[in-house]
Scaffold this active site. Structure first.
Site, mmCIF file in Angstrom:
data_model
loop_
_atom_site.group_PDB
_atom_site.id
_atom_site.type_symbol
_atom_site.label_atom_id
_atom_site.label_comp_id
_atom_site.label_asym_id
_atom_site.label_seq_id
_atom_site.Cartn_x
_atom_site.Cartn_y
_atom_site.Cartn_z
ATOM 1 N N GLU A 29 0.810 -1.221 0.000
ATOM 2 C CA GLU A 29 0.000 0.000 0.000
ATOM 3 C C GLU A 29 0.844 1.272 0.000
ATOM 4 O O GLU A 29 0.490 2.245 0.680
ATOM 5 C CB GLU A 29 -0.946 0.004 1.213
ATOM 6 C CG GLU A 29 -1.942 -1.127 1.170
ATOM 7 C CD GLU A 29 -2.832 -1.187 2.396
ATOM 8 O OE1 GLU A 29 -4.039 -1.355 2.219
ATOM 9 O OE2 GLU A 29 -2.319 -1.077 3.536
HETATM 10 C C1 ACM Z 1 -2.039 -5.421 3.861
HETATM 11 O O1 ACM Z 1 -3.102 -5.925 4.270
HETATM 12 N N1 ACM Z 1 -1.955 -4.127 3.631
HETATM 13 C C2 ACM Z 1 -0.865 -6.242 3.629
#
Ligand code: ACM
Length: 526
Positions: free
Chosen positions: A334
């Site tokens: 992310e």
């Molecule tokens: C994640 O759930 N951002 C690895």
């Protein structure tokens, strides 16, 4: 109709004859339960041969073990609930009533498997390594009445079905992740979770040690990370951090239960706590405020800044020195505030830094967007699809994949709409959804030996207490543990649900705050 080869035909005829003979002898008055073990062991063992006898632990029983740690563990559990003295001899020449032996195990058990033999006079667990003895001990405990897990003396009798179990894992990586960044958890709380994971033969504990909301481990070369970056958590609570001695204590405790710790420092995103702690790490030269919300994707280390790599090197260097296990997890998920080319630059450099500290890199599968990771790397798949081309490409080039598909393996998803804790972005995950997939044949182009194993991550935006951890992990974590350990040939939802139900009285005896999923029939009183 499929034609049978002569050899196959012979097998069919012999099997039929065997069934007839078994039926005849049962009809002739033999004990009806003569040929099967009770369906109570999670993860399901590779093979079991029951002989219809039983063994009952006598009050004057003795223990012997070739491994002091595992012998001590078993003695501790049994003494507490049986009230028996159970003297333990380590490295004895004559076996105790229950004997844990590092000789005589078949080669097939490998480093983590075991052979368990229950005769009318005692129990013998044989393994090649202490981890195998420990896993055999867990199976033995599950064959005893659930009250054996009680911390106080219970009535017994302590009876085990007779026969032989031969058992070893399908995958070498069977993990659980705990996020101690969104909410801080103490050493004691994590040790409690380790004890619970060990019951199901989990062998890796992945600790998410840093995120936007908190930095949880002391780093001597960057002290503000813990003292300032660790001073809050989601919702604005006081947060906290582990000293390096605390971290080492958890590593050692995990090792005593045969779990290897995988520390994660999430980068280049999920770094607000670090950026808030040191203005000079920011491209702007200005530190952001501490963050206590639950948004993601807004923070990034400054990829163009040389100091960033001094920081990564010193932080990972200190953590590598405290970590006996092979992996350092660099996160990588992310990073939506990091431009794609910067992301590739950063991940490439971080991977080199991990290697320079003698470790193999592990990262969320996003790291495969930066190209194939170096040899020995593991990418952790957390998507909700069954196709991930960059992961498949990396796997084809040698990267191993740890399977954590969020819509099956995320322990922070709600069970159903009414679940008080957890999230829903990957869907609702009740027990049968957690169990109903094959990690070895799930992602297109990622099968067989490309799959390192399975991990159940528990993110803690909504998780605050040990009771919360237990509610989300149990009963789903054992489903994932079984996917990681048991041969696919044992996969059967109805049989699994029955095995899982048998865990209820054990959790009740231990005081584990498990979710009473309506998909499972829980024994009365549990
Ligand atoms: C994640 O759930 N951002 C690895």
């Amino acid at each position: 109709m499929k034609r049978l080869s002569p050899r196959r035909l012979l097998v069919v005829v012999l099997t039929a004859l065997g069934l007839v003979c078994a039926g005849l002898s049962a009809g002739a008055g033999r004990a009806a339960a003569a040929s099967t073990f009770p369906n109570v062991v999670v993860p399901a063992p590779v093979s079991e041969t029951a002989d219809g006898t039983t063994f009952t632990l006598p009050a004057n029983a003795t223990l012997s073990s070739d491994d002091a740690n595992t012998g001590g563990y078993l003695a501790g559990v049994l003494r507490a609930s049986t009230g028996y003295v159970l003297p333990l001899t380590v490295g004895a020449t004559s076996p105790g009533t229950i004997a844990l032996s590092l000789t005589g195990a078949p080669a097939t058990v490998g480093a983590e498997g075991y052979q368990l033999t229950v005769s009318t006079s005692g129990v013998l667990i044989q393994a090649q390594q202490a981890a195998g003895l420990f896993h055999g001990v867990q199976t033995l405990l599950q064959l005893l009445p659930g009250a054996v897990m009680s911390p106080g003396v219970q009535p017994g009798p302590w009876t085990v079905p007779g026969g032989t179990i031969l058992d070893y894992p399908r995958f070498g990586y069977r993990g659980a992740m705990l996020d101690i960044a969104r909410h801080f958890f103490s050493v004691a709380q994590v040790e409690r979770y380790i004890d619970e994971l060990a019951l199901y033969k989990v062998n890796y504990l992945h600790l998410h040690l840093s995120d936007d909301q908190g930095w949880r481990i002391a780093v001597n070369s960057w002290p503000n990370l813990a003292t300032y970056g660790g001073s809050t958590e989601v919702g604005g609570g006081a947060g906290g951090y582990w000293t390096q001695a605390d971290y080492s204590a958890v590593v050692a405790y995990a090792a005593s239960r045969y779990l290897t710790v995988v520390p994660e420092i999430d980068m280049p995103g999920h770094t607000n706590a670090a950026l808030a702690s040191y203005a000079q790490l920011n491209c702007s030269g200005t530190a952001p405020a501490l963050y206590t919300g639950t948004n993601v994707g807004f923070s990034s280390l400054c990829v163009s800044l040389p100091l960033t790599y001094t920081f990564v090197d010193q932080v990972l260097g200190e953590i590598a020195a405290l970590t006996p296990g092979p992996y350092l997890h660099i996160g990588g998920d992310e990073a939506s505030s990091t431009p794609a080319s910067d992301y590739s630059t950063f991940i490439g450099k971080a991977e080199q830094i991990v290697a320079a500290h003698g470790k193999s890199v592990m990262g969320w599968h996003d790291i495969t967007n930066a190209g194939t990771p170096p040899a020995g790397a593991q990418a952790q798949f957390w998507g909700t699809t069954t196709s991930a081309p960059t992961v498949a490409a990396a796997a084809a080039n040698g990267t191993k994949v740890v399977m954590s598909p969020a819509n099956h393996a995320y322990l922070d998803m709600k069970y159903n709409r009414k679940t008080r804790l957890g999230q829903t972005w990957a869907g609702l995950v009740d027990v049968n959804t957690a169990y109903g997939w094959d990690p070895g044949n799930y992602l297109t182009g990622v099968t067989g030996s490309e799959v390192a194993g399975v991990e159940g991550p528990l993110w803690t935006e909504t998780i605050v207490t040990s009771a919360d951890i237990e509610y989300m992990a149990f009963p789903r974590l054992p489903a994932l543990a079984e996917l990681g350990w048991s041969p696919w040939s044992t996969h059967d939802q109805t049989a699994f649900d029955a095995r899982l139900g048998a865990q209820g009285p054990r959790w009740k005896a231990m005081g584990v705050n498990y979710y009473h999923s309506t998909q499972i029939t829980w024994p009365a009183g549990s």
